[in-house]
Design a protein around this motif. Sequence first.
Motif, PDB file in Angstrom:
ATOM      1  N   ILE A  65      15.460  10.172   6.119  1.00 26.55           N
ATOM      2  CA  ILE A  65      15.862  10.729   7.403  1.00 26.55           C
ATOM      3  C   ILE A  65      16.865   9.866   8.165  1.00 26.55           C
ATOM      4  O   ILE A  65      17.482  10.334   9.124  1.00 26.55           O
ATOM      5  N   GLN A  66      17.033   8.623   7.741  1.00 25.73           N
ATOM      6  CA  GLN A  66      17.901   7.706   8.463  1.00 25.73           C
ATOM      7  C   GLN A  66      19.059   7.245   7.567  1.00 25.73           C
ATOM      8  O   GLN A  66      18.848   6.471   6.632  1.00 25.73           O
ATOM      9  N   PRO A  75       0.830  -1.219   0.000  1.00 24.51           N
ATOM     10  CA  PRO A  75       0.000   0.000   0.000  1.00 24.51           C
ATOM     11  C   PRO A  75       0.854   1.255   0.000  1.00 24.51           C
ATOM     12  O   PRO A  75       2.012   1.236   0.446  1.00 24.51           O
ATOM     13  N   PHE A  76       0.262   2.354  -0.458  1.00 30.52           N
ATOM     14  CA  PHE A  76       0.997   3.615  -0.587  1.00 30.52           C
ATOM     15  C   PHE A  76       1.544   4.082   0.764  1.00 30.52           C
ATOM     16  O   PHE A  76       2.676   4.586   0.844  1.00 30.52           O
ATOM     17  N   ALA A  77       0.776   3.932   1.840  1.00 28.02           N
ATOM     18  CA  ALA A  77       1.202   4.394   3.164  1.00 28.02           C
ATOM     19  C   ALA A  77       2.486   3.700   3.598  1.00 28.02           C
ATOM     20  O   ALA A  77       3.392   4.331   4.160  1.00 28.02           O
ATOM     21  N   LEU A  78       2.580   2.395   3.326  1.00 27.57           N
ATOM     22  CA  LEU A  78       3.769   1.636   3.708  1.00 27.57           C
ATOM     23  C   LEU A  78       4.974   2.055   2.871  1.00 27.57           C
ATOM     24  O   LEU A  78       6.095   2.172   3.384  1.00 27.57           O
ATOM     25  N   ARG A  79       4.757   2.300   1.581  1.00 26.47           N
ATOM     26  CA  ARG A  79       5.838   2.767   0.716  1.00 26.47           C
ATOM     27  C   ARG A  79       6.339   4.132   1.182  1.00 26.47           C
ATOM     28  O   ARG A  79       7.548   4.385   1.251  1.00 26.47           O
ATOM     29  N   PHE A  80       5.384   5.019   1.488  1.00 28.83           N
ATOM     30  CA  PHE A  80       5.735   6.371   1.924  1.00 28.83           C
ATOM     31  C   PHE A  80       6.552   6.316   3.212  1.00 28.83           C
ATOM     32  O   PHE A  80       7.542   7.047   3.367  1.00 28.83           O
ATOM     33  N   PHE A  81       6.154   5.442   4.144  1.00 31.12           N
ATOM     34  CA  PHE A  81       6.883   5.271   5.401  1.00 31.12           C
ATOM     35  C   PHE A  81       8.310   4.800   5.129  1.00 31.12           C
ATOM     36  O   PHE A  81       9.273   5.303   5.742  1.00 31.12           O
ATOM     37  N   PHE A  82       8.477   3.859   4.197  1.00 28.27           N
ATOM     38  CA  PHE A  82       9.796   3.328   3.869  1.00 28.27           C
ATOM     39  C   PHE A  82      10.680   4.395   3.246  1.00 28.27           C
ATOM     40  O   PHE A  82      11.839   4.562   3.638  1.00 28.27           O
TER      41      PHE A  82
END
Length: 316
Positions: free
Chosen positions: A289-290, A276-283
């Motif tokens: 940032i990391q 899902p898009f939310a999981l991709r965006f989180f990754f």
Amino acid sequence: MTGTLIQPTIIKNILTGVLLCILIIALIYIMPLIGVFAWMVLPLPVLFYRLKTGRNASGVIIVASLTMLIVFTQNFAFNTLYFGSLLMTGFFLGEFIEKHLSVEKIMLYTCFAVLGTCAAVLFIYSLIYAQGIDNLISNYISRYHALSSQLFSESAQLYPEMNVDRQMLEKASSLFVLIFPSIFINSYLTMVWLNIILIKKVLFKKGIIVKSIENLNQWKAPDYLVFGVIALSIFIFLPIYTLKIIAINCLIILMFVYFFQGIAVASFFFQKKRWPFALRFFFYTLIAIQPLFMFLVIGFGLFDTWINFRKLDTAM
């Protein structure tokens, strides 16, 4: 009759393109924090209208936008050249995308075309104002070095409780200036890649598919670049200071190329597994940032040269 119908449409497209460019430039000036992201999409209006309306109309958009910038800022200097290079990036991207070249050639030719144009403008500027190009560049680098030193010094003053070593900050500032060429090139390549992705999505919504930029998640760096990584890694340990600095900058650029390949590998599996898009965006946010995740992606891109993760997955 056809000409009278087409002419107003072209004028409307030109005015819309100029308005979009000026709005983005104004956003960069007025809101610097948001402007950091806004400058990355500045080439997009020119790129879109280059593909939609042709070479002449997009050229008018660039000239009109820069003219308005000069009028409002009353400044014809590096800022104009800077924004002009971003607008020209959109123009040349459109030129090479229209020729259906490979992604590597689109990016490489765009970089060289913009660099060549900027060098020509600098040369003409130096002739008109009787100032050498080396003086122009050295003055700009000196101002940048002073600005970066001031930034590091202010950071130390803001956080006195951290007992930051001023000498260490000065060394970090000097190191940052030395690797600035690679940082600048990598940020430029990121902008070019982002605009290719965005224009691909815009064209797809309009039912237009450009095969050369369609399967970006299957992109792979040329195998011979690995030998460049090995050679540059050796040059870093040589006792020649100038060669060492050049090698470090080139190695940082090559690592960023493999970062693109690593992102392509990740995107390939995201699409295949239908994340899902939310999981991709989180990754992707974690990558941004990391640093640990960024190095992990670079590693995936580098080892994909030998292992070819996407081919193995397909075979399974």
